[in-house]
Design a protein around this motif. Structure first.
Motif, PDB file in Angstrom:
ATOM      1  N   SER A 276      -5.908   2.115  -0.408  1.00 43.53           N
ATOM      2  CA  SER A 276      -4.939   1.284   0.546  1.00 43.53           C
ATOM      3  C   SER A 276      -5.715   1.160   1.960  1.00 43.53           C
ATOM      4  N   ARG A 277      -6.039   2.353   2.423  1.00 54.63           N
ATOM      5  CA  ARG A 277      -6.713   2.597   3.589  1.00 54.63           C
ATOM      6  C   ARG A 277      -8.094   1.484   3.806  1.00 54.63           C
TER       7      ARG A 277
ATOM      8  N   SER B   7      -2.821   6.762   0.639  1.00 52.62           N
ATOM      9  CA  SER B   7      -3.990   6.533  -0.478  1.00 52.62           C
ATOM     10  C   SER B   7      -5.403   6.070   0.286  1.00 52.62           C
TER      11      SER B   7
ATOM     12  N   GLU C 145      -6.842  -1.844   4.691  1.00 55.64           N
ATOM     13  CA  GLU C 145      -6.497  -1.859   6.055  1.00 55.64           C
ATOM     14  C   GLU C 145      -7.879  -1.883   7.011  1.00 55.64           C
TER      15      GLU C 145
ATOM     16  N   GLU D 254       5.001  -0.643   2.726  1.00 56.51           N
ATOM     17  CA  GLU D 254       4.515   0.739   1.994  1.00 56.51           C
ATOM     18  C   GLU D 254       5.443   0.551   0.639  1.00 56.51           C
ATOM     19  N   ASP D 255       4.946   1.158   0.007  1.00 53.87           N
ATOM     20  CA  ASP D 255       5.495   1.069  -1.658  1.00 53.87           C
ATOM     21  C   ASP D 255       5.593   2.632  -1.976  1.00 53.87           C
ATOM     22  N   ASP D 256       6.641   3.130  -2.830  1.00 50.83           N
ATOM     23  CA  ASP D 256       7.151   4.348  -3.355  1.00 50.83           C
ATOM     24  C   ASP D 256       6.449   4.548  -4.595  1.00 50.83           C
TER      25      ASP D 256
ATOM     26  N   PRO E   9      -4.546   8.093   7.842  1.00 51.67           N
ATOM     27  CA  PRO E   9      -3.438   8.745   7.919  1.00 51.67           C
ATOM     28  C   PRO E   9      -3.600   9.958   8.788  1.00 51.67           C
TER      29      PRO E   9
ATOM     30  N   GLY F 145       0.780  -1.289  -0.076  1.00 50.73           N
ATOM     31  CA  GLY F 145      -0.006  -0.061   0.032  1.00 50.73           C
ATOM     32  C   GLY F 145       0.854   1.318   0.132  1.00 50.73           C
ATOM     33  N   MET F 146       0.176   2.399   0.362  1.00 51.94           N
ATOM     34  CA  MET F 146       0.756   3.734   0.446  1.00 51.94           C
ATOM     35  C   MET F 146       0.196   4.443   1.306  1.00 51.94           C
ATOM     36  N   TRP F 147       0.796   4.935   2.230  1.00 45.74           N
ATOM     37  CA  TRP F 147       0.233   5.495   3.547  1.00 45.74           C
ATOM     38  C   TRP F 147      -1.080   6.607   3.112  1.00 45.74           C
TER      39      TRP F 147
ATOM     40  N   TYR G   3       2.306  -5.283   6.566  1.00 44.51           N
ATOM     41  CA  TYR G   3       1.892  -3.982   5.599  1.00 44.51           C
ATOM     42  C   TYR G   3       3.309  -3.857   5.104  1.00 44.51           C
TER      43      TYR G   3
END
Length: 221
Positions: free
Chosen positions: A16-17, A13, A20, A34-36, A201, A9-11, A32
């Motif tokens: 993504s959430r 997004s 979660e 995290e992707d850049d 977030p 995911g990406m924090w 989890y």
């Protein structure tokens, strides 16, 4: 054999959430990753070669992509705390409204916040039409899913949280209590749930992220 559940995911997004939130509501343990997104990892590109986007759920090594597809997969795989209704008609309606949010509502809201100022009045009106449609659907229910959070509520997390943060940064107020009292009540109930609150977030971090975006856009003009 122990189940292996991973989420790429990406924090910041909302997509993504969503995943979660669903995993937490179900009580599923997961790792989890995290992707850049400016430098996508080989794991992401291998796991989602079609869209090359987050989120991707890896269940015992098998990848599932696209947040709404993942939510349904989670609901079918882990039966506790269902997020889709049991009746086929109600399930179809939940899918309809989740799709409406993704394909119509989120685009209109995003456009209203980020379009050129000369186009903003029209874009804001279009966004408000979408919000009114959702308000009419919610009516007197606590959540779109009734008394508990369901698929549509999870899909609407962008409306409940991201719209307010982006609106503050760009100076566009969309979800106001005078225009949308029912949706605002839903938002407050939704954000007040501990599972939701704990899986969003930081407002400050997200605001800073979008402020940077605004600054870089103005410098590039």
């Amino acid at each position: 054999m122990a189940e292996e559940v991973k989420l790429i995911g990406m924090w910041g997004s909302p997509f993504s959430r969503r995943v979660e939130i669903a995993l937490k509501l179900k009580g599923v343990q997961y790792d989890y990753i995290e992707d850049d997104l400016t430098n996508k990892s080989p794991l992401l590109l291998k796991s989602n070669p079609v869209h090359k986007k987050v989120p991707v759920l890896l269940h015992n090594g098998k990848p599932i992509a696209e947040s709404l597809v993942i939510l349904e997969y989670i609901d079918e795989t882990w039966k506790a705390n269902p997020i889709l209704p049991q009746h086929p008609y109600d399930r179809a309606m939940a899918r309809f409204w989740a799709k409406y949010i993704d394909e119509k509502c989120m685009l209109a809201l995003w456009n209203a916040c980020w379009c050129e100022k000369k186009d903003r009045e029209k874009a804001v009106e279009e966004a408000k039409v979408c919000l009114k449609t959702l308000e009419n659907e919610l009516k007197d229910k606590k959540f779109f899913g009734g008394e508990s959070i369901g698929l549509v509520d999870i899909a609407a997390n962008f409306i409940g949280f991201w719209v307010g943060v982006i609106g503050e940064v760009v100076g566009v107020e969309l979800l106001t209590i005078d225009k949308f009292p029912i949706l605002c009540k839903w938002r407050d109930e939704y954000l007040g749930c501990s599972v939701i609150k704990e899986n969003l977030p930081s407002k400050e971090k997200l605001g800073a992220y979008f402020r940077t975006r605004v600054e870089s856009a103005s410098q590039s003009k």
